[in-house]
Design an enzyme around this catalytic site. Structure first.
Site, PDB file in Angstrom:
ATOM      1  N   ARG A   1      47.375   7.929  58.094  1.00 20.20           N
ATOM      2  CA  ARG A   1      47.796   9.114  57.346  1.00 20.20           C
ATOM      3  C   ARG A   1      46.914  10.304  57.710  1.00 20.20           C
ATOM      4  NH1 ARG A   1      49.271   6.449  51.901  1.00 20.20           N
ATOM      5  NH2 ARG A   1      49.213   4.237  52.391  1.00 20.20           N
TER       6      ARG A   1
ATOM      7  N   GLY B   1      45.288   1.419  46.930  1.00 24.66           N
ATOM      8  CA  GLY B   1      44.905   0.931  45.618  1.00 24.66           C
ATOM      9  C   GLY B   1      45.776  -0.185  45.071  1.00 24.66           C
TER      10      GLY B   1
ATOM     11  N   ASP C   1      47.809  12.424  51.777  1.00 21.19           N
ATOM     12  CA  ASP C   1      47.671  10.980  51.992  1.00 21.19           C
ATOM     13  C   ASP C   1      49.034  10.296  52.077  1.00 21.19           C
ATOM     14  OD1 ASP C   1      47.513  11.744  49.090  1.00 21.19           O
ATOM     15  OD2 ASP C   1      47.796   9.596  48.815  1.00 21.19           O
TER      16      ASP C   1
ATOM     17  N   GLY D   1      42.610   5.577  48.404  1.00 23.61           N
ATOM     18  CA  GLY D   1      42.718   4.568  49.443  1.00 23.61           C
ATOM     19  C   GLY D   1      43.843   3.642  49.015  1.00 23.61           C
TER      20      GLY D   1
END
Length: 461
Positions: free
Chosen positions: A189, A95, A257, A93
Site C-alpha cells: 500500500r 489489524g 493505507d 497495520g
C-alpha cells in the site's frame, strides 16, 4: 487493467520474504468454533491452480489457515502507516487480517491471498480481529460487480462462517462472524511506503521500490528507480479513479493505507453504487464532510498518491516526482473516456470531443434524474430503438452526439434484451443479507453472483 481468468497450474511463491522481517510480523490465525463454507470462487481459484481442492481441503486452508505447500509457512501481518481522512496515523497495520500465501498465475503475475477477520495481530489495538458475516457478503457483492464493470479489483476468493457472535456498535448485535480471503495482485500500500519514510529507513525503502518494480512493473524499467515506480502508480491510480466514475461506484474510505500501488481496488467497507449521477453522494455515514464523495474520488486518490511521492523523497529529488504527479489529471481524463465508452459499447474518438460527449451524457442524466445503470444499459451500442422513449432537448443532443461513434464489437448478448439492467444498490444488498440473516437462505446471493457474471460476459463480448 482487468484480467480475464485463465486456468493455470499451482505455482507457490514466497517473494515477500525477500523484504526481510521489517515488512510484517508472523502471526497465528484465530481458532474458530465453526468453519462453514459459504462461498468459494472457483473461477479465480483456477488461475492459481487451487480449484481442485475439495470443500474439506478448502476449509482447511481458508478457514483454519493451514499453510499451502511451498508458500508462506507462517502468515504475516503487514506493517504500514497511513493518512486516515487526511490525519496521519502511525499506529495501524494489518489489524484483523494477514498475508496468508503468495502464488503466480499462468502469466507469471505474483498474486497474494490475504485475509480479513482471521484474528488479532500486533496491530489490532482494541479490536477483536474479526469480520462480520454481513461484511463478507458485502465484499463478495462489491468485488463481483466491480469486476463485471471493468474495474481493476481484488477478488473475493473465499468466505467461511466461523460460529462466533460479534458485537458491533453500528449494526444490530450480536451478529454472525466470518473469515474472508481475497485474491490480490500484491498487498503493498501507499501506507507501506509512509511507514518506511517515517522511520527514515533508506535501505528498506530501496528494497521495497526494487521489489515493487520487479514484481509489479513492466519488466523494462530500472528496478531501483523511485520515479519510475511513482510514474506507474500515477498511471494505475488515475485509471482506477476513472473506472469508479464510469461504474457509479463510491469506495467510501480512500485513505492512503487503502490504496494499493498496483492500482487494484480493495478493502470494501462502507461502499455504495450511487443510483444517480450525484457528485455529493457519499458511502460512509461518518464521512460528514464528503471527503470521499462520488465526485471527489479522483481528488482523494491523487492526494494519496502525493503522499507516496512525499515518502519517495527519501530516495529522490522533488522535481521529477512532482512532474509525475502533474500527469494525473490528463491520465484521469483519458481513463474516464476509456471506461465511459466501454460501458456504452462504443469506440471513443479524439479525447476533447469524446469528453464533450461524456459531459453531455452526464448533464442529461442529472437534469432528467436517470439512473446511471439504466442509462448505460439503454444506450449501449447506440441502439436507436431502445432509446426512443428518451425525449427532450437533453436526450436529442446525446442522440446526435453518439451517432458519430462506432460500436465496439458485438452487442447481441441476451443480457441486452433483459427488461432492466443488473444493478447493485443498497436496497438489494440489504434484501440479500436479510434472506441470510432471517432464513439462512444463501440462494439470493448465489443467484445475484450468477447474474452479475452474466452481465460481465455481456460487457466483454
Amino acid at each position: 487493467m482487468t484480467i480475464k481468468p485463465q486456468p493455470a497450474k499451482y505455482h507457490p511463491e514466497t517473494a515477500i520474504l525477500s523484504l526481510g522481517e521489517k515488512i510484517g510480523d508472523p502471526v497465528k490465525p484465530a481458532d474458530f468454533p465453526e468453519t462453514i463454507l459459504r462461498f468459494r470462487n472457483d473461477r479465480w481459484a483456477e488461475t492459481v491452480g487451487l480449484a481442485h481442492l475439495n470443500d474439506e481441503q478448502w476449509i482447511g486452508h481458508f478457514g483454519r489457515f493451514e499453510p499451502l505447500d511451498g508458500s508462506l509457512q507462517e502468515p504475516l501481518a503487514l506493517r504500514y502507516h497511513g493518512h486516515q481522512f487526511r490525519s496521519y496515523n502511525p499506529e495501524i497495520g494489518d489489524g484483523r487480517g494477514f498475508l496468508f500465501a503468495q502464488l503466480r498465475d499462468g502469466a507469471g503475475r505474483l498474486l497474494d491471498l490475504g485475509t480479513k477477520g482471521s484474528g488479532q495481530t500486533p496491530y489490532s489495538r482494541f479490536g477483536d480481529g474479526r469480520l462480520t458475516l454481513k461484511g463478507g457478503v458485502r465484499e463478495i457483492l462489491a468485488t463481483e460487480m466491480l469486476e463485471a464493470l471493468g474495474v481493476n479489483t481484488s477478488k473475493t476468493f473465499s468466505l467461511v462462517e466461523t460460529g462466533e457472535e460479534l458485537v458491533r456498535g453500528d449494526e444490530p448485535s450480536p451478529t454472525r462472524s466470518a473469515a474472508m480471503v481475497r485474491l490480490s495482485h500484491g498487498h503493498i500500500r501507499i501506507g507501506t511506503f509512509q511507514r518506511i519514510a517515517f522511520e527514515r529507513d533508506e535501505a528498506m525503502m530501496t528494497r521495497l521500490v526494487e521489489y515493487c518494480l520487479t514484481q509489479f512493473g513492466t519488466g523494462a524499467e530500472d528496478a531501483a528507480e523511485p520515479v519510475t515506480l511513482l510514474r506507474q502508480v500515477v498511471e494505475r491510480t488515475a485509471d482506477l479513479a476513472a473506472s469508479y466514475m464510469a461504474a457509479g461506484f463510491v469506495h467510501g474510505v480512500l485513505n492512503s493505507d487503502n490504496i494499493n500501488i498496483t492500482g487494484e481496488s480493495f478493502d470494501y467497507g462502507p461502499w455504495r453504487f450511487t443510483p444517480k449521477w450525484d457528485p455529493a453522494f457519499t458511502a460512509a455515514y461518518f464521512d460528514q464532510t464528503g471527503l470521499y464523495a462520488f465526485g471527489r474520488q479522483a481528488e482523494a486518490i491523487h492526494w494519496d498518491v502525493a503522499q507516496l511521492a512525499v515518502s519517495l523523497r527519501l530516495l529522490s529529488d522533488a522535481d521529477p516526482l512532482i512532474a509525475e504527479l502533474e500527469r494525473f489529471a490528463d491520465l484521469y481524463q483519458q481513463g474516464v473516456m476509456k471506461h465511459f465508452f466501454r460501458r456504452l459499447g462504443l469506440l471513443p474518438g479524439e479525447l476533447t470531443s469524446s469528453l464533450r460527449v461524456i459531459e453531455q451524457c452526464v448533464k442529461a442524466m442529472v437534469e432528467t434524474g436517470t439512473d446511471i445503470d439504466r442509462f448505460f444499459f439503454d444506450w449501449r451500442c447506440g441502439d436507436a430503438k431502445r432509446v426512443e422513449h428518451y425525449t427532450g432537448e437533453q436526450w436529442d443532443a446525446v442522440r446526435a452526439d453518439l451517432t458519430a461513434f462506432t460500436p465496439a464489437g458485438a452487442c447481441d448478448h441476451p443480457y441486452w434484451s433483459d427488461a432492466a439492467p443488473c444493478s447493485m444498490h443498497i436496497e438489494e444488498v440489504e434484501t440479500i443479507w436479510s434472506a441470510i440473516a432471517e432464513r439462512d437462505d444463501w440462494q439470493p446471493l448465489y443467484d445475484k453472483v450468477a447474474a452479475i457474471r452474466r452481465m460481465g460476459e455481456a460487457h466483454v463480448q
